[in-house]
Design an enzyme around this catalytic site. Structure first.
Site: not given
Length: 505
Positions: A158, A275
């Site tokens: 991220e 995820e």
């Protein structure tokens, strides 16, 4: 009545079980972690495991020292070997995420999580790429090139968020990715490297990542992103609550990489959702509920239409990003709590593991498959109201006409397993107990018992090779029904009416 065809409409995608998430990797040194992973693999059998912290201080790979006035670096794989040996021994391979920055190599002091993963770029790019090469070379040497070539290598996590990458600096991430990808390929050109592992809301990152990769001729073997469907956190002590978008929003996020990359050099590459969950918080009680299983059931059933893998975040509540959990049920991401209590969403995955290879039908509330031996399996779920304005329907009915073997007449044995607000639901039992933060041994026994799915068995008549199945689902129920043709071997003299010695004409 929904008539399910006899002819399959394709193979059931197994993208749902390709990967599952975990807390930081050094947690795998703990006994309760390994016990949980063993249970998971016995009941479900995921292929890959992805988590943070491979290069963070917890595994202790990067060990700088001084000798004769010169700073040197030692690479130690003591803990990494133990972690990977334990995972491989349980039949699950690593999906390697390269991060976070070792503190002695970092250019700054910004960290994330209770365990302080450093999220700044390397102070010395060569020292970073040396670490990447040393780690992958060790893995190839220990486990063999053919094996490690099957382990995807993802660069960072991220980077579009300031919490995970200093200032969310996109150009700095591109520089890190380029140096890292070339280092990976220097170890073995057939190792698979990819990224950028962006979170929801990373507008334009994938397109610009593709442009950068083409402009700089950078290796990219797969594309990754994350998917969550929750809104801003509403905090109370040790817990958060959030709004939820409809579950279809997750499927839209799964599909986004292929849409965004159409016409680019990265079009057609494998897409890994490394995820996904409803809430992005590890302290949201929705994760523990039957609602959550019913909410995610259509996502798990259909996600393979849009991605090559979608990794549930995470398999266990042995997880410490916001600190050590304060209660047995605390809203953790896990399919399992501490002490291996199975949540309703765990059973959703366990039910999926018992589905057949051929997909016969899929609808808004059901999935029908067939095994190679002819057994027909039905996964069905009750609709939910993600807005919370209503509790959802008390009852949901479904009528299916199913193929039930080659014989035109006969009977089918029906085995049904269910979880809902009361059944297969340790969370509800725990709430009835008064929510003990540290349940006593006897209470744990009760909770394990409460986590067992409800089970029922009966027979259905088969006419013209088909069985008519009527299902009534309770609120937030997820149910698995398995139909097997009956080969009746009852002897001709058997008569239930004679069990108490009565004479029967």
């Amino acid at each position: 009545m929904i008539r399910v065809p006899d002819v399959p409409n394709g193979r059931l995608s197994d993208a749902w079980r390709a990967c599952v998430g975990t807390g930081r990797l050094d947690l795998a040194l703990r006994r309760d972690y390994q016990d949980s992973l063993a249970l998971l693999q016995r009941d479900i059998g995921f292929r890959y495991l992805r988590g943070h912290g491979l290069l963070s201080d917890g595994l202790g790979i990067h060990r700088p020292y001084e000798w004769q006035g010169t700073r040197r670096t030692h690479h130690s794989f003591t803990y990494l070997d133990q972690v990977l040996d334990a995972c491989l021994g349980l039949g699950i391979r690593p999906f390697l995420e390269l991060g976070f920055m070792p503190s002695a190599m970092a250019s700054g002091e910004q960290t994330v999580f209770w365990w302080k993963g450093n999220v700044t770029p390397p102070a010395d790019e060569k020292e970073w790429t040396d670490l990447v090469r040393a780690t992958l070379s060790h893995l190839v040497d220990r486990y063999g090139a053919d094996e490690v070539r099957t382990w995807p290598v993802e660069v960072w996590n991220e980077p579009n968020l300031t919490a995970f990458w200093l200032n969310a600096d996109e150009q700095a991430y591109h520089r890190l990715y380029e140096a890292t990808a070339h280092a990976v390929k220097e170890v073995d050109a057939e190792l698979k490297v990819g990224g950028p592992a962006v979170s929801p809301g990373a507008d334009g990152w994938l397109e610009r990542f593709a442009e950068f990769a083409e402009r700089r001729d950078v290796p990219v073997d797969f594309v990754s992103r994350h998917a969550y469907s929750s809104g801003p956190a509403q905090h109370v002590p040790f817990v958060v609550h959030q709004t939820l978008a409809p579950a279809s929003d997750l499927l839209d996020q799964f599909a986004e990489p292929r849409r965004s990359l159409e016409g680019t050099r990265l079009a057609g590459l494998p897409v890994h959702i490394t995820e996904f969950n409803s809430s992005y918080r590890p302290d949201n009680p929705v994760h523990d509920t039957a609602f959550h299983a019913a909410y995610l059931a259509p996502v798990v059933a259909a996600g393979g239409d849009h991605a090559d893998s979608f990794s549930y975040w995470t398999f266990s509540d042995v997880f410490e990003e916001t600190g050590i959990p304060t209660a047995l049920f605390h809203g953790g991401f896990g399919l399992l709590t501490h002490r291996q209590l199975r949540k309703p969403t765990y059973h959703l995955y366990a039910f999926m593991s018992r589905m057949g290879e051929e997909q016969l039908a899929r609808g808004d509330d059901h999935l029908v498959t067939r095994h190679a031996d002819g057994r027909v399996t039905v996964l069905a779920w009750a609709p939910v109201d993600p807005t919370g304005r209503t509790p959802g329907p008390d009852r949901h009915t479904l009528r299916l006409s199913l193929p039930a073997g080659t014989a035109p007449r006969g009977e089918a044995f029906v085995r049904r397993s269910s979880v809902d607000e009361e059944r297969g639901n340790a969370y509800t039992a725990w709430r009835h107990m008064g929510g003990p933060r540290s349940p006593k041994p006897g209470q744990l026994d009760v909770l394990h018992e409460a986590s067992e799915p409800a089970r029922a068995h009966h027979r259905l008549p088969v006419e013209d090779g088909r069985a008519e199945l009527d299902l009534t689902l309770a609120r937030h129920e997820v149910t698995l029904v398995e139909l097997t043709p009956v080969d009746d071997e009852t002897p001709p003299w058997w008569d239930e009416r004679r069990l108490l010695g009565r004479e029967v004409p």
